[in-house]
Design a protein around this motif. Structure first.
Motif, mmCIF file in Angstrom:
data_model
loop_
_atom_site.group_PDB
_atom_site.id
_atom_site.type_symbol
_atom_site.label_atom_id
_atom_site.label_comp_id
_atom_site.label_asym_id
_atom_site.label_seq_id
_atom_site.Cartn_x
_atom_site.Cartn_y
_atom_site.Cartn_z
ATOM 1 N N LYS A 62 -4.171 13.015 1.511
ATOM 2 C CA LYS A 62 -4.501 14.142 2.391
ATOM 3 C C LYS A 62 -4.537 13.691 3.851
ATOM 4 C CE LYS A 62 -8.605 16.227 2.153
ATOM 5 N NZ LYS A 62 -9.732 17.020 1.645
ATOM 6 N N SER A 63 -4.986 12.457 4.106
ATOM 7 C CA SER A 63 -5.014 11.964 5.489
ATOM 8 C C SER A 63 -3.602 11.735 6.023
ATOM 9 C CB SER A 63 -5.840 10.686 5.603
ATOM 10 O OG SER A 63 -5.167 9.586 5.025
ATOM 11 N N ILE A 64 -2.657 11.426 5.138
ATOM 12 C CA ILE A 64 -1.267 11.232 5.546
ATOM 13 C C ILE A 64 -0.585 12.574 5.771
ATOM 14 C CG2 ILE A 64 0.984 10.357 4.806
ATOM 15 C CD1 ILE A 64 -0.626 8.186 3.216
ATOM 16 N N ASN A 65 -0.817 13.517 4.870
ATOM 17 C CA ASN A 65 -0.223 14.845 5.019
ATOM 18 C C ASN A 65 -1.242 15.910 4.629
ATOM 19 O OD1 ASN A 65 1.259 17.157 5.206
ATOM 20 N ND2 ASN A 65 2.833 16.563 3.728
ATOM 21 N N PRO A 66 -2.063 16.328 5.594
ATOM 22 C CA PRO A 66 -3.071 17.343 5.293
ATOM 23 C C PRO A 66 -2.485 18.731 5.050
ATOM 24 C CG PRO A 66 -3.077 16.818 7.629
ATOM 25 C CD PRO A 66 -2.125 15.871 6.965
ATOM 26 N N ASN A 67 -1.193 18.889 5.319
ATOM 27 C CA ASN A 67 -0.549 20.196 5.206
ATOM 28 C C ASN A 67 0.332 20.318 3.966
ATOM 29 O OD1 ASN A 67 -1.718 21.235 7.569
ATOM 30 N ND2 ASN A 67 -0.249 20.067 8.776
ATOM 31 N N SER A 68 -0.005 19.570 2.937
ATOM 32 C CA SER A 68 0.712 19.660 1.669
ATOM 33 C C SER A 68 -0.115 20.484 0.690
ATOM 34 C CB SER A 68 0.948 18.265 1.086
ATOM 35 O OG SER A 68 1.365 18.368 -0.264
ATOM 36 N N VAL A 69 0.461 21.593 0.221
ATOM 37 C CA VAL A 69 -0.233 22.409 -0.772
ATOM 38 C C VAL A 69 -0.512 21.587 -2.024
ATOM 39 C CG1 VAL A 69 -0.013 24.411 -2.309
ATOM 40 C CG2 VAL A 69 0.676 24.600 0.081
ATOM 41 N N LEU A 70 0.462 20.809 -2.473
ATOM 42 C CA LEU A 70 0.285 20.034 -3.695
ATOM 43 C C LEU A 70 -0.854 19.021 -3.574
ATOM 44 C CD1 LEU A 70 4.010 19.546 -4.698
ATOM 45 C CD2 LEU A 70 2.327 21.048 -5.759
ATOM 46 N N GLN A 72 0.851 -1.187 0.000
ATOM 47 C CA GLN A 72 0.000 0.000 0.000
ATOM 48 C C GLN A 72 0.893 1.245 0.000
ATOM 49 O OE1 GLN A 72 -3.312 -0.063 2.533
ATOM 50 N NE2 GLN A 72 -3.578 2.124 2.548
ATOM 51 N N GLN A 73 0.543 2.194 -0.846
ATOM 52 C CA GLN A 73 1.320 3.422 -1.010
ATOM 53 C C GLN A 73 1.132 4.320 0.218
ATOM 54 O OE1 GLN A 73 3.880 5.644 -1.799
ATOM 55 N NE2 GLN A 73 3.631 4.538 -3.705
ATOM 56 N N SER A 74 2.245 4.933 0.654
ATOM 57 C CA SER A 74 2.157 5.818 1.818
ATOM 58 C C SER A 74 2.742 7.199 1.557
ATOM 59 C CB SER A 74 2.855 5.177 3.023
ATOM 60 O OG SER A 74 4.224 4.985 2.733
ATOM 61 N N ASP A 75 3.169 7.453 0.346
ATOM 62 C CA ASP A 75 3.697 8.767 0.004
ATOM 63 C C ASP A 75 2.528 9.640 -0.463
ATOM 64 O OD1 ASP A 75 4.693 11.007 -1.510
ATOM 65 O OD2 ASP A 75 6.625 9.970 -1.631
ATOM 66 N N PRO A 76 2.225 10.716 0.281
ATOM 67 C CA PRO A 76 1.041 11.513 -0.064
ATOM 68 C C PRO A 76 1.108 12.160 -1.446
ATOM 69 C CG PRO A 76 2.313 12.569 1.691
ATOM 70 C CD PRO A 76 2.915 11.221 1.465
ATOM 71 N N LEU A 77 2.301 12.531 -1.895
ATOM 72 C CA LEU A 77 2.410 13.130 -3.227
ATOM 73 C C LEU A 77 2.172 12.103 -4.330
ATOM 74 C CD1 LEU A 77 5.355 15.665 -2.862
ATOM 75 C CD2 LEU A 77 2.910 16.128 -3.031
ATOM 76 N N VAL A 78 2.681 10.896 -4.134
ATOM 77 C CA VAL A 78 2.422 9.835 -5.117
ATOM 78 C C VAL A 78 0.924 9.559 -5.178
ATOM 79 C CG1 VAL A 78 2.763 7.383 -5.620
ATOM 80 C CG2 VAL A 78 4.716 8.793 -4.931
ATOM 81 N N LEU A 79 0.292 9.462 -4.022
ATOM 82 C CA LEU A 79 -1.153 9.225 -3.982
ATOM 83 C C LEU A 79 -1.927 10.359 -4.651
ATOM 84 C CD1 LEU A 79 -1.315 7.847 -0.357
ATOM 85 C CD2 LEU A 79 -2.015 6.589 -2.406
ATOM 86 N N ALA A 80 -1.513 11.591 -4.378
ATOM 87 C CA ALA A 80 -2.212 12.747 -4.950
ATOM 88 C C ALA A 80 -2.027 12.810 -6.464
ATOM 89 C CB ALA A 80 -1.729 14.040 -4.303
ATOM 90 N N TYR A 81 -0.794 12.667 -6.932
ATOM 91 C CA TYR A 81 -0.548 12.760 -8.370
ATOM 92 C C TYR A 81 -1.185 11.590 -9.127
ATOM 93 C CZ TYR A 81 2.726 16.607 -7.635
ATOM 94 O OH TYR A 81 3.300 17.810 -7.307
ATOM 95 N N ALA A 82 -1.055 10.390 -8.580
ATOM 96 C CA ALA A 82 -1.670 9.234 -9.237
ATOM 97 C C ALA A 82 -3.192 9.392 -9.244
ATOM 98 C CB ALA A 82 -1.264 7.944 -8.526
ATOM 99 N N GLY A 83 -3.741 9.805 -8.125
ATOM 100 C CA GLY A 83 -5.183 10.012 -8.051
ATOM 101 C C GLY A 83 -5.656 11.082 -9.011
ATOM 102 N N HIS A 84 -4.891 12.161 -9.099
ATOM 103 C CA HIS A 84 -5.254 13.250 -10.004
ATOM 104 C C HIS A 84 -5.261 12.753 -11.452
ATOM 105 C CE1 HIS A 84 -5.003 17.869 -10.582
ATOM 106 N NE2 HIS A 84 -5.701 17.332 -11.547
ATOM 107 N N MET A 85 -4.256 11.994 -11.836
ATOM 108 C CA MET A 85 -4.196 11.481 -13.208
ATOM 109 C C MET A 85 -5.348 10.517 -13.495
ATOM 110 S SD MET A 85 -1.961 12.912 -15.068
ATOM 111 C CE MET A 85 -2.581 14.371 -14.262
#
Length: 176
Positions: A33-41, A1-14
């Motif tokens: 967002k649940s892993i890092n709610p304070n990421s602008v990206l 299971q992926q735990s990098d919030p940016l990977v999750l966000a970018y993959a989800g966005h795509m």
């Protein structure tokens, strides 16, 4: 299971943008967002995908959270564009113009903002501004047409898609 919030966000966005499974993409972003709610990206991706799926209020909340995190982040212009699109979904066209105009000031080369701003101007009853803005957009993207918009738009809510298409047509976007 992926735990990098940016990977999750970018993959989800795509996934959401390409239309394969918008809900899966949105869930992936929410996990990031649940892993890092304070990421602008992560918040920018959440705002866009919320707007794609018709979760307009959630999209606005994610955009506003991103502004509070870092109002100078280089992605804030993209965030403001998502905010503007969400406001168009809610029918708040004057407010949408305000946020899209700010987004354009932040990133004048993001064609999506110009495209959305032209539609928002038209929907707000500012036809001359809509035509002027669409002309600028077509300088950037001379081959873009309504047919292409209808084939590629990630926005799933049919009423928003139709309102935006009608507004872009009125502003001068060619049929295709």
């Amino acid at each position: 299971q992926q735990s990098d919030p940016l990977v999750l966000a970018y993959a989800g966005h795509m996934v959401a943008y390409l239309g394969d499974d918008g809900e899966l993409g949105y869930r992936s972003i929410q996990q990031g967002k649940s892993i890092n709610p304070n990421s602008v990206l992560v918040r920018v991706s959440a705002a866009w995908c919320g707007a794609y799926l018709g979760y307009y209020q959630a999209a606005i909340e994610d955009a506003e959270f991103a502004y509070r995190l870092n109002p100078l982040d280089p992605n804030i212009g993209h965030c403001r564009a998502a905010h503007g699109y969400a406001l168009m979904g809610l029918g708040a066209y004057g407010e949408a113009v305000k946020w899209l105009d700010k987004g354009l000031a932040d990133d004048p080369n993001f064609g999506t903002t110009l495209q959305a701003l032209a539609a928002a101007y038209e929907l707000a009853g500012l036809h001359a501004k809509a035509v002027e803005t669409m002309a600028l957009y077509l300088l950037q993207s001379p081959h873009y047409t309504l047919v292409l918009y209808q084939q590629t738009s990630p926005f799933v809510e049919p009423n928003l898609r139709q309102r935006v298409a009608d507004a872009m047509r009125a502003a001068g976007l060619p049929e295709g």
